[in-house]
Design a protein around this motif. Structure first.
Motif, PDB file in Angstrom:
ATOM      1  N   GLU A 181      -1.589   8.266  -0.161  1.00  0.00           N
ATOM      2  CA  GLU A 181      -1.214   6.874   0.479  1.00  0.00           C
ATOM      3  C   GLU A 181      -2.768   6.039  -0.050  1.00  0.00           C
ATOM      4  O   GLU A 181      -1.621   5.317  -0.684  1.00  0.00           O
ATOM      5  CB  GLU A 181      -1.415   7.312   1.858  1.00  0.00           C
ATOM      6  CG  GLU A 181      -0.041   8.258   2.389  1.00  0.00           C
ATOM      7  CD  GLU A 181      -0.842   8.263   3.330  1.00  0.00           C
ATOM      8  OE1 GLU A 181      -1.787   7.232   4.279  1.00  0.00           O
ATOM      9  OE2 GLU A 181       0.411   9.450   4.751  1.00  0.00           O
ATOM     10  N   ASN A 182      -3.561   6.033  -0.203  1.00  0.00           N
ATOM     11  CA  ASN A 182      -4.461   5.498  -0.749  1.00  0.00           C
ATOM     12  C   ASN A 182      -4.456   5.054  -2.085  1.00  0.00           C
ATOM     13  O   ASN A 182      -4.834   3.451  -1.726  1.00  0.00           O
ATOM     14  CB  ASN A 182      -6.489   5.785  -0.341  1.00  0.00           C
ATOM     15  CG  ASN A 182      -6.488   6.239   0.581  1.00  0.00           C
ATOM     16  OD1 ASN A 182      -6.458   5.880   1.890  1.00  0.00           O
ATOM     17  ND2 ASN A 182      -7.382   7.409   0.929  1.00  0.00           N
ATOM     18  N   GLU A 183      -3.671   5.702  -3.202  1.00  0.00           N
ATOM     19  CA  GLU A 183      -3.795   5.534  -4.217  1.00  0.00           C
ATOM     20  C   GLU A 183      -2.069   4.741  -4.273  1.00  0.00           C
ATOM     21  O   GLU A 183      -2.549   3.893  -5.356  1.00  0.00           O
ATOM     22  CB  GLU A 183      -2.881   6.820  -5.422  1.00  0.00           C
ATOM     23  CG  GLU A 183      -4.519   7.471  -5.018  1.00  0.00           C
ATOM     24  CD  GLU A 183      -3.961   8.518  -5.774  1.00  0.00           C
ATOM     25  OE1 GLU A 183      -5.450   9.242  -6.756  1.00  0.00           O
ATOM     26  OE2 GLU A 183      -3.313   9.306  -5.638  1.00  0.00           O
ATOM     27  N   LEU A 184      -1.226   4.864  -3.197  1.00  0.00           N
ATOM     28  CA  LEU A 184      -0.367   3.707  -3.149  1.00  0.00           C
ATOM     29  C   LEU A 184      -0.762   2.017  -2.970  1.00  0.00           C
ATOM     30  O   LEU A 184       0.139   1.449  -3.199  1.00  0.00           O
ATOM     31  CB  LEU A 184       0.461   4.717  -2.852  1.00  0.00           C
ATOM     32  CG  LEU A 184       1.539   5.631  -3.246  1.00  0.00           C
ATOM     33  CD1 LEU A 184       2.500   6.385  -2.359  1.00  0.00           C
ATOM     34  CD2 LEU A 184       2.291   5.048  -4.669  1.00  0.00           C
ATOM     35  N   CYS A 185      -1.479   2.973  -1.950  1.00  0.00           N
ATOM     36  CA  CYS A 185      -2.231   1.228  -1.218  1.00  0.00           C
ATOM     37  C   CYS A 185      -2.623   0.745  -2.345  1.00  0.00           C
ATOM     38  O   CYS A 185      -2.158  -0.825  -2.588  1.00  0.00           O
ATOM     39  CB  CYS A 185      -2.785   1.825  -0.254  1.00  0.00           C
ATOM     40  SG  CYS A 185      -1.921   2.260   1.257  1.00  0.00           S
ATOM     41  N   GLU A 186      -3.253   0.955  -3.314  1.00  0.00           N
ATOM     42  CA  GLU A 186      -4.228   0.574  -4.318  1.00  0.00           C
ATOM     43  C   GLU A 186      -3.126   0.249  -5.303  1.00  0.00           C
ATOM     44  O   GLU A 186      -3.503  -1.294  -5.825  1.00  0.00           O
ATOM     45  CB  GLU A 186      -5.428   0.819  -4.816  1.00  0.00           C
ATOM     46  CG  GLU A 186      -6.096   0.574  -5.543  1.00  0.00           C
ATOM     47  CD  GLU A 186      -7.473   1.176  -6.889  1.00  0.00           C
ATOM     48  OE1 GLU A 186      -8.079   0.381  -7.471  1.00  0.00           O
ATOM     49  OE2 GLU A 186      -7.362   2.492  -5.779  1.00  0.00           O
ATOM     50  N   GLN A 187      -2.057   0.641  -6.323  1.00  0.00           N
ATOM     51  CA  GLN A 187      -1.282   0.080  -6.899  1.00  0.00           C
ATOM     52  C   GLN A 187      -0.227  -0.394  -6.685  1.00  0.00           C
ATOM     53  O   GLN A 187      -0.262  -1.544  -7.385  1.00  0.00           O
ATOM     54  CB  GLN A 187      -0.755   1.665  -7.147  1.00  0.00           C
ATOM     55  CG  GLN A 187       0.568   1.306  -8.803  1.00  0.00           C
ATOM     56  CD  GLN A 187       1.143   2.384  -9.062  1.00  0.00           C
ATOM     57  OE1 GLN A 187       0.611   3.910  -8.462  1.00  0.00           O
ATOM     58  NE2 GLN A 187       1.862   1.983 -10.524  1.00  0.00           N
ATOM     59  N   PHE A 188       0.279  -0.472  -5.242  1.00  0.00           N
ATOM     60  CA  PHE A 188       1.575  -1.729  -5.025  1.00  0.00           C
ATOM     61  C   PHE A 188       0.494  -3.094  -4.248  1.00  0.00           C
ATOM     62  O   PHE A 188       1.121  -3.522  -3.710  1.00  0.00           O
ATOM     63  CB  PHE A 188       2.330  -1.107  -4.282  1.00  0.00           C
ATOM     64  CG  PHE A 188       3.021   0.030  -5.156  1.00  0.00           C
ATOM     65  CD1 PHE A 188       4.339  -0.380  -5.930  1.00  0.00           C
ATOM     66  CD2 PHE A 188       2.614   1.330  -5.533  1.00  0.00           C
ATOM     67  CE1 PHE A 188       5.058   0.468  -7.009  1.00  0.00           C
ATOM     68  CE2 PHE A 188       3.810   2.017  -6.208  1.00  0.00           C
ATOM     69  CZ  PHE A 188       4.758   1.368  -6.841  1.00  0.00           C
ATOM     70  N   ALA A 189      -0.344  -2.422  -3.409  1.00  0.00           N
ATOM     71  CA  ALA A 189      -1.161  -3.730  -2.811  1.00  0.00           C
ATOM     72  C   ALA A 189      -0.633  -3.924  -1.121  1.00  0.00           C
ATOM     73  O   ALA A 189      -0.207  -4.762  -0.675  1.00  0.00           O
ATOM     74  CB  ALA A 189      -1.152  -4.838  -3.459  1.00  0.00           C
ATOM     75  N   VAL A 190      -0.574  -2.407  -1.057  1.00  0.00           N
ATOM     76  CA  VAL A 190       0.211  -2.873   0.385  1.00  0.00           C
ATOM     77  C   VAL A 190      -0.627  -1.813   1.665  1.00  0.00           C
ATOM     78  O   VAL A 190      -1.256  -1.736   0.889  1.00  0.00           O
ATOM     79  CB  VAL A 190       1.154  -1.993   0.328  1.00  0.00           C
ATOM     80  CG1 VAL A 190       2.643  -2.466  -0.647  1.00  0.00           C
ATOM     81  CG2 VAL A 190       0.738  -0.194   0.302  1.00  0.00           C
ATOM     82  N   SER A 191      -0.298  -1.810   2.180  1.00  0.00           N
ATOM     83  CA  SER A 191      -0.632  -0.929   3.361  1.00  0.00           C
ATOM     84  C   SER A 191      -0.372   0.421   3.849  1.00  0.00           C
ATOM     85  O   SER A 191       0.373   0.639   3.201  1.00  0.00           O
ATOM     86  CB  SER A 191      -0.250  -1.574   5.406  1.00  0.00           C
ATOM     87  OG  SER A 191       1.166  -1.175   5.338  1.00  0.00           O
ATOM     88  N   ARG A 192      -1.951   1.143   4.097  1.00  0.00           N
ATOM     89  CA  ARG A 192      -1.291   2.254   4.616  1.00  0.00           C
ATOM     90  C   ARG A 192      -0.235   3.294   4.917  1.00  0.00           C
ATOM     91  O   ARG A 192       0.628   4.031   4.991  1.00  0.00           O
ATOM     92  CB  ARG A 192      -2.519   2.835   4.940  1.00  0.00           C
ATOM     93  CG  ARG A 192      -3.011   4.695   4.836  1.00  0.00           C
ATOM     94  CD  ARG A 192      -4.405   5.085   5.253  1.00  0.00           C
ATOM     95  NE  ARG A 192      -4.127   6.477   5.080  1.00  0.00           N
ATOM     96  CZ  ARG A 192      -5.209   7.193   5.282  1.00  0.00           C
ATOM     97  NH1 ARG A 192      -6.483   6.901   5.105  1.00  0.00           N
ATOM     98  NH2 ARG A 192      -5.221   8.857   4.392  1.00  0.00           N
ATOM     99  N   MET A 193       0.087   2.272   5.937  1.00  0.00           N
ATOM    100  CA  MET A 193       0.852   2.151   6.519  1.00  0.00           C
ATOM    101  C   MET A 193       2.668   2.128   6.047  1.00  0.00           C
ATOM    102  O   MET A 193       2.868   3.034   5.965  1.00  0.00           O
ATOM    103  CB  MET A 193       1.999   1.537   7.724  1.00  0.00           C
ATOM    104  CG  MET A 193       2.511   1.426   9.055  1.00  0.00           C
ATOM    105  SD  MET A 193       2.648   0.625   9.952  1.00  0.00           S
ATOM    106  CE  MET A 193       1.057   1.063  10.901  1.00  0.00           C
TER     107      MET A 193
END
Length: 241
Positions: free
Chosen positions: A33-45
């Protein structure tokens, strides 16, 4: 991807594309989740929603405290209950016996590591058992067990009790996933089931969990002419999907 595509959908499309291209084979770990948040500039939710929906669709599976992994691409069949092989045989009025072929510690294979939340080549417990129905080989059970969850596994007598019985007692089952497939046996399987290489077999790949996480990953192989899967399902018509 267009500007109107929801961000969680964009993440799902990205994961799909990586799987379909072969970049992420079965049991590969996908970004957290954290890696996807950083890669796509999105919230953890948002990242969590994408992973959760892919898990519900059977594209991914999750190991508690470890991460999300690529599920098997083959069609899956839900089994209605998990039964002890000894109980199945005895319910038919037959006699169950077992031959312990191997009980040891091994370097963890890659696929098993992903399934159990271990590192590749980290120690894993392994048992190989032939189950007999009235002295006829019925099932070859190859089981990997997480030492962190079941530290006393290698000290058990699996001629007197099955691994299923022992694991159910020390780490009660909370969930499981399975894949059932038809295979032709290799020489190893032919040897222990006493069948020829043209005999179709059923192979059940099963991963089990307790409240603490993944416990075991097993290959249960049976000669097709000697074994069948079945069950009974009660439907509550008043429930809503």
């Amino acid at each position: 991807m267009t500007s109107s595509t929801p961000k969680f959908a964009a993440i799902k499309e990205f994961i799909f594309s990586q799987i379909e291209s072969g970049n992420w084979p079965e049991h590969s770990r996908v970004p957290s989740e954290n890696e996807l948040c950083e890669q796509f500039a999105v919230s953890r939710m948002t990242a969590r929603r994408a992973l959760q929906e892919l898990t519900e669709q059977g594209v991914l599976y999750r190991t508690q405290g470890v991460g999300s992994f690529v599920a098997s691409a083959k069609s899956q069949s839900a089994l209605l209950e998990i039964r002890n092989i000894a109980d199945e045989i005895q319910a038919r009025g037959h006699f169950h016996s077992a031959e312990l072929v191997q009980l040891t510690e091994l370097p963890c294979p890659t696929i098993v590591a992903g399934a159990l939340g271990l590192q590749r080549n980290e120690p894993v417990f392994f048992s190989l058992i032939v189950h007999y129905d009235n002295q006829q080989p019925l099932q070859l059970e190859a089981r990997f067990v997480n030492p962190k969850q079941i530290p006393a596994y290698l000290q058990q007598d699996f001629v007197q009790q099955t691994p299923h019985e022992y694991l159910s007692a020390v780490a009660p089952l909370t969930e499981a996933d399975h894949v059932v497939e038809a295979i032709l046996p290799d020489e190893f399987t032919c040897k222990y089931l006493k069948i020829n290489k043209t005999e179709p077999c059923l192979r059940l790949t099963r991963r089990t969990f307790s409240r603490e996480g993944a416990v075991s990953f097993a290959y249960l192989t049976s000669a097709g002419s000697r074994y069948r899967l079945g069950g009974h399902l009660n439907i509550n018509t008043s429930s809503k999907k």
